[in-house]
Design a protein around this motif. Structure first.
Motif, PDB file in Angstrom:
ATOM      1  N   ILE A  96       0.851  -1.185   0.000  1.00 28.88           N
ATOM      2  CA  ILE A  96       0.000   0.000   0.000  1.00 28.88           C
ATOM      3  C   ILE A  96       0.892   1.241   0.000  1.00 28.88           C
ATOM      4  CG2 ILE A  96      -1.789   1.272   1.253  1.00 28.88           C
ATOM      5  CD1 ILE A  96      -2.495  -1.499   2.556  1.00 28.88           C
ATOM      6  N   LEU A  97       0.592   2.154  -0.900  1.00 28.52           N
ATOM      7  CA  LEU A  97       1.324   3.421  -0.977  1.00 28.52           C
ATOM      8  C   LEU A  97       0.404   4.579  -0.597  1.00 28.52           C
ATOM      9  CD1 LEU A  97       3.107   3.051  -4.457  1.00 28.52           C
ATOM     10  CD2 LEU A  97       3.946   2.341  -2.206  1.00 28.52           C
ATOM     11  N   HIS A  98       0.929   5.518   0.161  1.00 27.15           N
ATOM     12  CA  HIS A  98       0.252   6.778   0.471  1.00 27.15           C
ATOM     13  C   HIS A  98       1.036   7.835  -0.307  1.00 27.15           C
ATOM     14  CE1 HIS A  98      -0.955   9.921   3.738  1.00 27.15           C
ATOM     15  NE2 HIS A  98      -1.790   9.944   2.727  1.00 27.15           N
ATOM     16  N   VAL A  99       0.372   8.490  -1.253  1.00 25.45           N
ATOM     17  CA  VAL A  99       1.064   9.289  -2.258  1.00 25.45           C
ATOM     18  C   VAL A  99       0.500  10.706  -2.345  1.00 25.45           C
ATOM     19  CG1 VAL A  99       1.546   9.435  -4.747  1.00 25.45           C
ATOM     20  CG2 VAL A  99       1.504   7.205  -3.620  1.00 25.45           C
ATOM     21  N   HIS A 100       1.401  11.664  -2.570  1.00 29.63           N
ATOM     22  CA  HIS A 100       0.998  13.020  -2.914  1.00 29.63           C
ATOM     23  C   HIS A 100       1.253  13.180  -4.411  1.00 29.63           C
ATOM     24  CE1 HIS A 100       1.608  17.655  -2.458  1.00 29.63           C
ATOM     25  NE2 HIS A 100       0.462  17.356  -3.043  1.00 29.63           N
ATOM     26  N   ALA A 101       0.198  13.247  -5.185  1.00 24.27           N
ATOM     27  CA  ALA A 101       0.300  13.354  -6.638  1.00 24.27           C
ATOM     28  C   ALA A 101      -0.053  14.769  -7.078  1.00 24.27           C
ATOM     29  CB  ALA A 101      -0.639  12.355  -7.310  1.00 24.27           C
ATOM     30  N   VAL A 102       0.824  15.353  -7.878  1.00 26.56           N
ATOM     31  CA  VAL A 102       0.600  16.691  -8.420  1.00 26.56           C
ATOM     32  C   VAL A 102       0.705  16.581  -9.938  1.00 26.56           C
ATOM     33  CG1 VAL A 102       1.421  19.080  -8.508  1.00 26.56           C
ATOM     34  CG2 VAL A 102       1.533  17.798  -6.359  1.00 26.56           C
ATOM     35  N   ARG A 103      -0.396  16.814 -10.614  1.00 31.61           N
ATOM     36  CA  ARG A 103      -0.385  16.705 -12.078  1.00 31.61           C
ATOM     37  C   ARG A 103       0.220  17.921 -12.749  1.00 31.61           C
ATOM     38  NH1 ARG A 103      -5.592  13.242 -13.978  1.00 31.61           N
ATOM     39  NH2 ARG A 103      -4.766  11.262 -13.220  1.00 31.61           N
ATOM     40  N   GLU A 104      -0.005  19.115 -12.162  1.00 35.22           N
ATOM     41  CA  GLU A 104       0.556  20.336 -12.727  1.00 35.22           C
ATOM     42  C   GLU A 104       1.287  21.089 -11.627  1.00 35.22           C
ATOM     43  OE1 GLU A 104      -2.035  22.028 -16.159  1.00 35.22           O
ATOM     44  OE2 GLU A 104      -3.402  21.504 -14.518  1.00 35.22           O
ATOM     45  N   PRO A 105       2.549  21.470 -11.873  1.00 31.06           N
ATOM     46  CA  PRO A 105       3.303  22.220 -10.859  1.00 31.06           C
ATOM     47  C   PRO A 105       2.530  23.453 -10.407  1.00 31.06           C
ATOM     48  CG  PRO A 105       4.727  21.591 -12.693  1.00 31.06           C
ATOM     49  CD  PRO A 105       3.313  21.252 -13.095  1.00 31.06           C
ATOM     50  N   GLY A 106       2.620  23.727  -9.111  1.00 30.56           N
ATOM     51  CA  GLY A 106       1.936  24.893  -8.548  1.00 30.56           C
ATOM     52  C   GLY A 106       0.539  24.605  -8.058  1.00 30.56           C
ATOM     53  N   THR A 107       0.024  23.405  -8.307  1.00 31.67           N
ATOM     54  CA  THR A 107      -1.301  23.043  -7.796  1.00 31.67           C
ATOM     55  C   THR A 107      -1.133  22.195  -6.530  1.00 31.67           C
ATOM     56  OG1 THR A 107      -1.457  21.032  -9.135  1.00 31.67           O
ATOM     57  CG2 THR A 107      -2.287  23.087 -10.125  1.00 31.67           C
ATOM     58  N   ARG A 108      -2.198  22.091  -5.749  1.00 34.69           N
ATOM     59  CA  ARG A 108      -2.151  21.337  -4.491  1.00 34.69           C
ATOM     60  C   ARG A 108      -2.085  19.834  -4.721  1.00 34.69           C
ATOM     61  NH1 ARG A 108      -5.624  25.412  -3.747  1.00 34.69           N
ATOM     62  NH2 ARG A 108      -7.461  24.166  -4.185  1.00 34.69           N
ATOM     63  N   GLY A 109      -2.690  19.353  -5.769  1.00 36.62           N
ATOM     64  CA  GLY A 109      -2.651  17.928  -6.071  1.00 36.62           C
ATOM     65  C   GLY A 109      -3.677  17.129  -5.305  1.00 36.62           C
ATOM     66  N   ALA A 110      -3.376  15.868  -5.120  1.00 32.45           N
ATOM     67  CA  ALA A 110      -4.304  14.930  -4.483  1.00 32.45           C
ATOM     68  C   ALA A 110      -3.552  13.964  -3.586  1.00 32.45           C
ATOM     69  CB  ALA A 110      -5.065  14.154  -5.550  1.00 32.45           C
ATOM     70  N   ALA A 111      -4.251  13.498  -2.572  1.00 35.76           N
ATOM     71  CA  ALA A 111      -3.755  12.410  -1.737  1.00 35.76           C
ATOM     72  C   ALA A 111      -4.315  11.123  -2.327  1.00 35.76           C
ATOM     73  CB  ALA A 111      -4.223  12.591  -0.295  1.00 35.76           C
ATOM     74  N   ILE A 112      -3.463  10.161  -2.549  1.00 40.59           N
ATOM     75  CA  ILE A 112      -3.871   8.904  -3.160  1.00 40.59           C
ATOM     76  C   ILE A 112      -3.384   7.748  -2.300  1.00 40.59           C
ATOM     77  CG2 ILE A 112      -3.597   7.400  -5.192  1.00 40.59           C
ATOM     78  CD1 ILE A 112      -3.237   9.938  -6.861  1.00 40.59           C
ATOM     79  N   VAL A 113      -4.220   6.742  -2.173  1.00 43.63           N
ATOM     80  CA  VAL A 113      -3.810   5.476  -1.582  1.00 43.63           C
ATOM     81  C   VAL A 113      -3.930   4.435  -2.686  1.00 43.63           C
ATOM     82  CG1 VAL A 113      -4.309   3.700   0.139  1.00 43.63           C
ATOM     83  CG2 VAL A 113      -4.508   6.117   0.749  1.00 43.63           C
ATOM     84  N   ASP A 114      -2.803   3.845  -3.032  1.00 40.78           N
ATOM     85  CA  ASP A 114      -2.761   2.784  -4.033  1.00 40.78           C
ATOM     86  C   ASP A 114      -2.533   1.464  -3.322  1.00 40.78           C
ATOM     87  OD1 ASP A 114      -2.800   3.664  -6.935  1.00 40.78           O
ATOM     88  OD2 ASP A 114      -1.331   5.074  -6.136  1.00 40.78           O
ATOM     89  N   ILE A 115      -3.311   0.471  -3.683  1.00 43.85           N
ATOM     90  CA  ILE A 115      -3.187  -0.865  -3.101  1.00 43.85           C
ATOM     91  C   ILE A 115      -2.833  -1.828  -4.231  1.00 43.85           C
ATOM     92  CG2 ILE A 115      -4.338  -2.702  -1.804  1.00 43.85           C
ATOM     93  CD1 ILE A 115      -6.335  -0.476  -0.861  1.00 43.85           C
ATOM     94  N   PHE A 116      -1.740  -2.539  -4.058  1.00 42.44           N
ATOM     95  CA  PHE A 116      -1.288  -3.510  -5.046  1.00 42.44           C
ATOM     96  C   PHE A 116      -1.256  -4.900  -4.417  1.00 42.44           C
ATOM     97  CE2 PHE A 116       0.659   0.511  -6.174  1.00 42.44           C
ATOM     98  CZ  PHE A 116       0.476   0.587  -7.538  1.00 42.44           C
ATOM     99  N   ARG A 117      -1.681  -5.906  -5.185  1.00 42.44           N
ATOM    100  CA  ARG A 117      -1.506  -7.305  -4.777  1.00 42.44           C
ATOM    101  C   ARG A 117      -0.457  -7.907  -5.690  1.00 42.44           C
ATOM    102  NH1 ARG A 117      -3.273 -12.353  -6.074  1.00 42.44           N
ATOM    103  NH2 ARG A 117      -4.758 -11.605  -7.633  1.00 42.44           N
ATOM    104  N   LEU A 118       0.470  -8.638  -5.088  1.00 45.58           N
ATOM    105  CA  LEU A 118       1.558  -9.242  -5.849  1.00 45.58           C
ATOM    106  C   LEU A 118       1.467 -10.759  -5.778  1.00 45.58           C
ATOM    107  CD1 LEU A 118       2.614  -6.401  -4.488  1.00 45.58           C
ATOM    108  CD2 LEU A 118       4.678  -7.054  -5.691  1.00 45.58           C
ATOM    109  N   ASP A 119       2.023 -11.421  -6.790  1.00 44.71           N
ATOM    110  CA  ASP A 119       2.034 -12.886  -6.793  1.00 44.71           C
ATOM    111  C   ASP A 119       3.251 -13.392  -6.014  1.00 44.71           C
ATOM    112  OD1 ASP A 119       4.243 -12.700  -8.534  1.00 44.71           O
ATOM    113  OD2 ASP A 119       3.081 -13.247 -10.310  1.00 44.71           O
ATOM    114  N   ALA A 120       3.433 -14.687  -5.972  1.00 44.71           N
ATOM    115  CA  ALA A 120       4.524 -15.292  -5.199  1.00 44.71           C
ATOM    116  C   ALA A 120       5.898 -14.882  -5.710  1.00 44.71           C
ATOM    117  CB  ALA A 120       4.384 -16.814  -5.216  1.00 44.71           C
ATOM    118  N   ASP A 121       5.988 -14.438  -6.961  1.00 47.03           N
ATOM    119  CA  ASP A 121       7.259 -14.012  -7.532  1.00 47.03           C
ATOM    120  C   ASP A 121       7.502 -12.508  -7.386  1.00 47.03           C
ATOM    121  OD1 ASP A 121       7.889 -16.621  -8.451  1.00 47.03           O
ATOM    122  OD2 ASP A 121       6.577 -16.322 -10.181  1.00 47.03           O
ATOM    123  N   GLY A 122       6.607 -11.811  -6.681  1.00 41.64           N
ATOM    124  CA  GLY A 122       6.775 -10.376  -6.478  1.00 41.64           C
ATOM    125  C   GLY A 122       6.332  -9.530  -7.656  1.00 41.64           C
TER     126      GLY A 122
END
Length: 145
Positions: A96-122
Motif C-alpha cells: 500500500i502506498l500513500h502518495v501526494h500526486a501533483v499533475r501540474e506544478p503549482g497546484t495542491r494535487g491529491a492524496a492517493i492510496v494505491d493498493i497492489f496485490r503481488l504474486d509469489a514471484d513479487g
C-alpha cells in the motif's frame, strides 16, 4: 508445549523469508511507480506485471495495456506530473502506498492510496486506488500527509 530447536529454526526461517518477500514486494512496487508514473516509462514499469493485471479503478482499463494508456495520457496531458510516495506498507501479498500526486506544478494535487496485490514471484497482479483532492482550506491543521 515443547519446542525443539528444529521447530524454532523453521519458524525463524519462515519469518525471515516472509520479511524478505515483503521488502522485495515494497521495492518492486516503488520502482514500478517511479518508472511508470514519474518517469512515464511504460516499458521499464512493465517488467513488474505478473501474468495477469486486474484493475479495480472504474475509469481505468484492465491489464497492462490499460496502464500503458494511462502512462501515455500522463505524457501527453500532464508531462510534468509528479507523484511523491510518503509511506509504504506491506502485509502478506499486498503493498500500500500513500502518495501526494501533483499533475501540474503549482497546484495542491491529491492524496492517493494505491493498493497492489503481488504474486509469489513479487509481480503486480491487481490494483485498487482511492483519491482525494487536497482542499484549499482544511477543517483542521493536521495535513493530509
Amino acid at each position: 508445549m515443547k519446542f525443539t530447536v528444529a521447530v524454532l529454526a523453521a519458524a525463524l526461517f519462515a519469518s525471515t523469508a516472509n520479511a524478505a518477500d515483503l521488502e522485495r514486494n515494497k521495492k518492486n512496487v516503488v520502482d514500478f511507480y517511479e518508472k511508470g508514473l514519474n518517469q512515464k516509462d511504460f516499458a521499464a514499469a512493465a517488467k513488474y506485471f505478473g501474468a495477469a493485471y486486474i484493475q479495480h479503478n472504474p475509469v481505468a482499463a484492465d491489464g497492462p495495456e490499460g496502464f500503458k494508456g494511462f502512462v501515455e495520457f500522463l505524457k501527453a496531458k500532464f508531462p510534468q506530473s509528479k507523484s511523491e510516495i510518503k509511506r509504504v506498507f506491506a502485509e502478506g501479498d499486498y503493498v500500500i502506498l500513500h502518495v501526494h500526486a501533483v499533475r501540474e506544478p503549482g497546484t495542491r494535487g491529491a492524496a492517493i492510496v494505491d493498493i497492489f496485490r503481488l504474486d509469489a514471484d513479487g509481480k503486480i497482479v491487481e490494483h485498487w486506488d482511492v483519491r482525494q483532492d487536497i482542499p484549499e482550506k482544511a477543517a483542521n491543521n493536521n495535513g493530509m500527509f
